[in-house]
Design a protein around this motif. Structure first.
Motif, PDB file in Angstrom:
ATOM      1  N   ALA A  25     -33.757   6.164  18.271  1.00 21.88           N
ATOM      2  CA  ALA A  25     -33.574   6.633  19.707  1.00 21.88           C
ATOM      3  C   ALA A  25     -32.482   7.024  20.098  1.00 21.88           C
ATOM      4  O   ALA A  25     -32.358   8.206  20.787  1.00 21.88           O
ATOM      5  CB  ALA A  25     -34.097   5.450  20.650  1.00 21.88           C
ATOM      6  N   GLN A  26     -31.188   6.459  19.891  1.00 22.02           N
ATOM      7  CA  GLN A  26     -30.044   6.913  20.084  1.00 22.02           C
ATOM      8  C   GLN A  26     -29.516   8.358  19.411  1.00 22.02           C
ATOM      9  O   GLN A  26     -28.822   9.198  20.081  1.00 22.02           O
ATOM     10  CB  GLN A  26     -29.189   5.651  19.792  1.00 22.02           C
ATOM     11  N   LEU A  27     -29.940   8.457  18.109  1.00 24.38           N
ATOM     12  CA  LEU A  27     -29.754   9.664  17.532  1.00 24.38           C
ATOM     13  C   LEU A  27     -30.523  10.588  18.013  1.00 24.38           C
ATOM     14  O   LEU A  27     -30.096  11.929  18.046  1.00 24.38           O
ATOM     15  CB  LEU A  27     -30.131   9.630  16.062  1.00 24.38           C
ATOM     16  N   SER A  28     -31.746  10.426  18.547  1.00 20.85           N
ATOM     17  CA  SER A  28     -32.611  11.603  19.315  1.00 20.85           C
ATOM     18  C   SER A  28     -31.898  12.115  20.538  1.00 20.85           C
ATOM     19  O   SER A  28     -31.679  13.180  21.011  1.00 20.85           O
ATOM     20  CB  SER A  28     -33.942  10.990  19.490  1.00 20.85           C
ATOM     21  N   ARG A  29     -31.179  10.923  21.226  1.00 21.08           N
ATOM     22  CA  ARG A  29     -30.353  11.137  22.519  1.00 21.08           C
ATOM     23  C   ARG A  29     -29.297  12.114  22.422  1.00 21.08           C
ATOM     24  O   ARG A  29     -29.142  12.908  23.243  1.00 21.08           O
ATOM     25  CB  ARG A  29     -30.006  10.172  23.057  1.00 21.08           C
ATOM     26  N   VAL A  30     -28.740  12.128  21.087  1.00 20.88           N
ATOM     27  CA  VAL A  30     -27.577  12.847  20.843  1.00 20.88           C
ATOM     28  C   VAL A  30     -27.883  14.481  19.965  1.00 20.88           C
ATOM     29  O   VAL A  30     -27.156  15.114  19.562  1.00 20.88           O
ATOM     30  CB  VAL A  30     -26.300  12.220  20.291  1.00 20.88           C
ATOM     31  N   GLY A  31     -29.320  14.515  20.004  1.00 18.39           N
ATOM     32  CA  GLY A  31     -29.727  15.801  19.387  1.00 18.39           C
ATOM     33  C   GLY A  31     -30.006  15.792  17.928  1.00 18.39           C
ATOM     34  O   GLY A  31     -29.910  16.868  17.339  1.00 18.39           O
ATOM     35  N   ILE A  32     -30.129  14.773  17.148  1.00 18.37           N
ATOM     36  CA  ILE A  32     -30.327  14.440  15.784  1.00 18.37           C
ATOM     37  C   ILE A  32     -31.807  14.076  15.439  1.00 18.37           C
ATOM     38  O   ILE A  32     -32.220  13.041  16.011  1.00 18.37           O
ATOM     39  CB  ILE A  32     -29.294  13.677  15.092  1.00 18.37           C
ATOM     40  N   SER A  33     -32.613  15.123  14.766  1.00 21.73           N
ATOM     41  CA  SER A  33     -33.826  15.050  14.494  1.00 21.73           C
ATOM     42  C   SER A  33     -33.756  13.646  13.428  1.00 21.73           C
ATOM     43  O   SER A  33     -33.169  13.671  12.483  1.00 21.73           O
ATOM     44  CB  SER A  33     -34.454  15.973  13.731  1.00 21.73           C
ATOM     45  N   THR A  34     -34.827  12.867  13.677  1.00 21.81           N
ATOM     46  CA  THR A  34     -34.881  11.508  12.609  1.00 21.81           C
ATOM     47  C   THR A  34     -36.484  11.253  12.269  1.00 21.81           C
ATOM     48  O   THR A  34     -37.144  11.690  12.810  1.00 21.81           O
ATOM     49  CB  THR A  34     -34.410  10.395  13.325  1.00 21.81           C
ATOM     50  N   GLU A  35     -36.351  10.905  11.038  1.00 21.97           N
ATOM     51  CA  GLU A  35     -37.581  10.166  10.671  1.00 21.97           C
ATOM     52  C   GLU A  35     -37.236   8.678  10.255  1.00 21.97           C
ATOM     53  O   GLU A  35     -36.264   8.524   9.455  1.00 21.97           O
ATOM     54  CB  GLU A  35     -37.849  10.925   9.219  1.00 21.97           C
ATOM     55  N   ILE A  36     -38.305   7.723  10.639  1.00 18.49           N
ATOM     56  CA  ILE A  36     -37.914   6.551  10.656  1.00 18.49           C
ATOM     57  C   ILE A  36     -39.137   6.061   9.667  1.00 18.49           C
ATOM     58  O   ILE A  36     -40.320   6.447   9.781  1.00 18.49           O
ATOM     59  CB  ILE A  36     -37.969   5.707  12.021  1.00 18.49           C
ATOM     60  N   THR A  37     -38.584   5.083   8.827  1.00 18.76           N
ATOM     61  CA  THR A  37     -39.692   4.826   7.545  1.00 18.76           C
ATOM     62  C   THR A  37     -39.341   3.494   7.386  1.00 18.76           C
ATOM     63  O   THR A  37     -38.607   2.722   7.786  1.00 18.76           O
ATOM     64  CB  THR A  37     -39.646   5.927   6.575  1.00 18.76           C
ATOM     65  N   ARG A  38     -40.213   2.956   6.420  1.00 20.18           N
ATOM     66  CA  ARG A  38     -40.085   1.377   5.664  1.00 20.18           C
ATOM     67  C   ARG A  38     -40.538   1.562   4.373  1.00 20.18           C
ATOM     68  O   ARG A  38     -41.089   2.311   3.783  1.00 20.18           O
ATOM     69  CB  ARG A  38     -40.940   0.557   6.553  1.00 20.18           C
ATOM     70  N   GLU A  39     -40.027   0.322   3.617  1.00 20.16           N
ATOM     71  CA  GLU A  39     -40.262  -0.069   2.311  1.00 20.16           C
ATOM     72  C   GLU A  39     -40.968  -1.507   2.338  1.00 20.16           C
ATOM     73  O   GLU A  39     -40.146  -2.557   2.940  1.00 20.16           O
ATOM     74  CB  GLU A  39     -39.237   0.257   1.382  1.00 20.16           C
ATOM     75  N   PRO A  40     -41.577  -1.821   1.606  1.00 17.71           N
ATOM     76  CA  PRO A  40     -42.564  -0.754   0.625  1.00 17.71           C
ATOM     77  C   PRO A  40     -43.448  -0.389   1.823  1.00 17.71           C
ATOM     78  O   PRO A  40     -43.935  -0.810   2.867  1.00 17.71           O
ATOM     79  CB  PRO A  40     -43.364  -1.930  -0.048  1.00 17.71           C
ATOM     80  N   GLY A  41     -43.694   0.996   1.362  1.00 23.79           N
ATOM     81  CA  GLY A  41     -44.534   1.739   2.412  1.00 23.79           C
ATOM     82  C   GLY A  41     -44.009   3.244   2.469  1.00 23.79           C
ATOM     83  O   GLY A  41     -42.943   3.531   1.818  1.00 23.79           O
ATOM     84  N   GLY A  42     -44.070   3.727   3.594  1.00 16.22           N
ATOM     85  CA  GLY A  42     -43.400   4.958   4.077  1.00 16.22           C
ATOM     86  C   GLY A  42     -44.340   6.148   3.678  1.00 16.22           C
ATOM     87  O   GLY A  42     -44.039   7.250   4.267  1.00 16.22           O
ATOM     88  N   SER A  43     -45.340   6.046   2.918  1.00 12.13           N
ATOM     89  CA  SER A  43     -46.339   7.065   2.498  1.00 12.13           C
ATOM     90  C   SER A  43     -47.571   6.569   2.327  1.00 12.13           C
ATOM     91  O   SER A  43     -47.808   5.477   1.914  1.00 12.13           O
ATOM     92  CB  SER A  43     -45.668   8.056   1.244  1.00 12.13           C
ATOM     93  N   PRO A  44     -48.605   7.474   2.335  1.00  7.77           N
ATOM     94  CA  PRO A  44     -49.971   6.767   2.156  1.00  7.77           C
ATOM     95  C   PRO A  44     -50.111   5.799   0.754  1.00  7.77           C
ATOM     96  O   PRO A  44     -50.664   4.952   0.833  1.00  7.77           O
ATOM     97  CB  PRO A  44     -51.028   7.999   2.109  1.00  7.77           C
TER      98      PRO A  44
END
Length: 218
Positions: A25-44
């Protein structure tokens, strides 16, 4: 221009998911596009493996078998989520990554570090984190938080996953192993006291991001 890769590590209940969301959220506020993900997981495919890995009724198995499941999920996650986002210039924030494997399956599970190094070379290289936050919390407190998180949900009977169910000695071993990684790799890792309130933890996270990743670009 490639994006930046940030990971959050730590024991159960240390607040990784919360801090990952706050940072995105903070990176978005300063204009940086982000992808948030996790492990294990993050893709189908990796999410399907997550259900297997975290199944509280999983039969007994070796640390090597477990690690190979993680790296199967990780390979797909990197190929289909992390690397495309980085190549598009996004910053990727991941809740757990390779340090969790080194700690859970390696130090606590007994899998030799040499095997993990080979798997990292085969699967992860060259996509290693630019910055890793290790959220440090006593095992009893973290497990208490994890339990509270489960019972606060709609279904209060949610069962602890395969890792939360392990004994306290296992979780103390995890904590010490994470702290050791932070001491060995200070150029990549930042150790943060996660017993603080989430806002205080995030203040420390953001200071490190500004100093290590944003300041050099200014």
């Amino acid at each position: 221009m490639l994006g930046r890769f940030i990971t959050f590590e730590g024991g159960e209940g240390s607040g990784k998911s919360t801090q990952a969301r706050l940072l995105a959220a903070q990176l978005s506020r300063v204009g940086i596009s982000t992808e948030i993900t996790r492990e294990p997981g993050g893709s189908p495919f990796a999410e399907a493996l997550r259900a297997v890995i975290l199944d509280p009724n999983m039969p007994q198995h070796s640390a090597l078998s477990e690690a190979l499941l993680f790296y199967s999920a990780r390979a797909d996650h990197l190929d289909n989520t992390v690397r495309p986002a980085l190549n598009a210039g996004q910053w990727v924030i991941c809740d757990r990554f390779i340090d969790s494997t080194r700690v859970y399956q390696g130090e606590a599970g007994g899998l030799p570090g040499e095997i993990i190094d080979v798997l990292n070379h085969m699967v992860v290289s060259p996509t290693f984190p630019d910055l890793t936050f290790i959220l440090d919390i006593p095992a009893e407190l973290g497990l208490g938080r994890a339990h509270s998180r489960r019972v606060d949900k709609v279904n209060p009977d949610t069962e602890a996953d395969a890792y939360e169910k392990r004994d306290l000695a296992f979780h103390w071993k995890l904590r010490e192993a994470f702290r050791e990684i932070a001491a060995q790799e200070p150029e990549r890792c930042v150790l943060i006291d996660a017993t603080q309130e989430p806002d205080a933890v995030f203040a420390a996270v953001w200071r490190a991001v500004e100093a290590r990743l944003l300041a050099p670009a200014r």
